[in-house]
Design an enzyme around this catalytic site. Structure first.
Site, PDB file in Angstrom:
ATOM      1  N   GLU A  81     -15.735   0.495  -3.818  1.00  0.00           N
ATOM      2  CA  GLU A  81     -17.169   0.320  -4.047  1.00  0.00           C
ATOM      3  C   GLU A  81     -17.953   0.134  -2.746  1.00  0.00           C
ATOM      4  O   GLU A  81     -19.179   0.254  -2.742  1.00  0.00           O
ATOM      5  CB  GLU A  81     -17.412  -0.900  -4.950  1.00  0.00           C
ATOM      6  N   GLU A 112       6.778  -3.956  -6.881  1.00  0.00           N
ATOM      7  CA  GLU A 112       6.291  -5.209  -6.286  1.00  0.00           C
ATOM      8  C   GLU A 112       7.414  -6.053  -5.698  1.00  0.00           C
ATOM      9  O   GLU A 112       7.171  -7.002  -4.965  1.00  0.00           O
ATOM     10  CB  GLU A 112       5.518  -6.031  -7.312  1.00  0.00           C
TER      11      GLU A 112
END
Length: 273
Positions: A81, A112
């Site tokens: 953004e 992960e």
């Protein structure tokens, strides 16, 4: 002292399957209301990290978010953004997720748990000591993130973190840790809920405060935003009209000529002094 994950503790609610839709929504909302108050307690820690990031970015540094699963996705959302909102290059704020870009949509099994891949992912971006790396992990125990921050510390790269557990392994390897303790989730262990909301709020605060400090906002307007659709062009025209006190047609022409709100305002001011 034993590390206890509050994010994994049992929900305060039980027999969720017996609740009506109204009860479910009300109870979730009641839990969500506690999140901003938890974030408020972390403002001093957020301030320290933001100040450090700004100082480094003024010297040419970049900001990296690194996480796995929901945490990684939230970092990518915030990073993505920044260019349209503040007109900065895409490489200035970068979001990395365990398992690579395919993990944005679909979980990559055991990604992960890799303690070395996070640092490898950062190296692909030629990470340097001017940069800042913020590890995001609700649990505070994600090996991919912890491994990356450990290596950053060895290379004199500023590290921060956003986690929802106190005194976690991730906090302990972060130079500027941010801990937002939101407590147990409505659905036990579902850290995409309150913990995810807390992380999103903190990310909003970090990127917005940093960009304002870097001069990417004028007054309260996004004068450097990318004009990527009709809505944003219309918003840009209104900004120019308001700032310069000029009619609609003049504002439209200025924006069309300069393709940027800040440039349009600056140019007009110079020509009309």
């Amino acid at each position: 002292m034993e590390f206890i994950k509050t994010t994994e503790q049992d929900s305060k609610y039980n027999h969720l399957e017996k609740m009506s839709v109204s009860e479910l929504l009300t109870n979730i909302n009641n839990e969500d209301k506690t999140v901003p108050l938890a974030v408020e307690k972390a403002i001093p820690a957020i301030e320290k990290l933001v100040s450090e990031i700004v100082m480094r970015m003024k010297n040419g540094g970049r900001l990296f978010y690194i996480g796995a699963g929901t945490s990684g996705r939230l970092g990518i959302v915030d990073a993505s953004e920044c260019p349209p909102t503040f007109g900065v290059p895409h490489e200035l704020v970068v979001g990395l997720i365990a398992g690579g870009d395919s993990a944005i949509r679909k979980a990559v099994e055991f990604a992960e748990d890799d303690t070395t891949q996070g640092w490898k992912d950062l190296q692909e971006h030629n990470i340097s000591e001017n940069d800042t790396v913020v590890g995001i992990a609700a649990s505070g125990t994600t090996p991919y993130v912890i491994g990356a921050l450990k290596e950053c510390n060895k290379h004199d790269i500023l590290t921060g973190c956003i986690t929802c557990n106190h005194n976690s392994p991730l906090s302990n390897v972060s130079q500027q840790p941010i801990e937002v303790i939101v407590g147990s989730e409505f659905v036990t262990g579902s850290s995409r809920m309150k913990a995810g909301t807390a992380q999103k709020l903190v990310l909003n605060m970090i990127s917005t405060a940093v960009m304002i400090q870097l001069g990417k906002v004028k007054g309260n307007k996004m004068v450097d935003m990318q004009l990527s659709n009709h809505k944003l062009v219309e918003r840009g025209v209104k900004m120019i009209m308001s700032e310069l006190q000029v009619p609609l047609e003049v504002a439209k022409e200025l924006l069309e000529n300069h393709k940027n709100v800040r440039k349009a305002i600056t140019s007009y001011d110079k020509e009309n002094k």
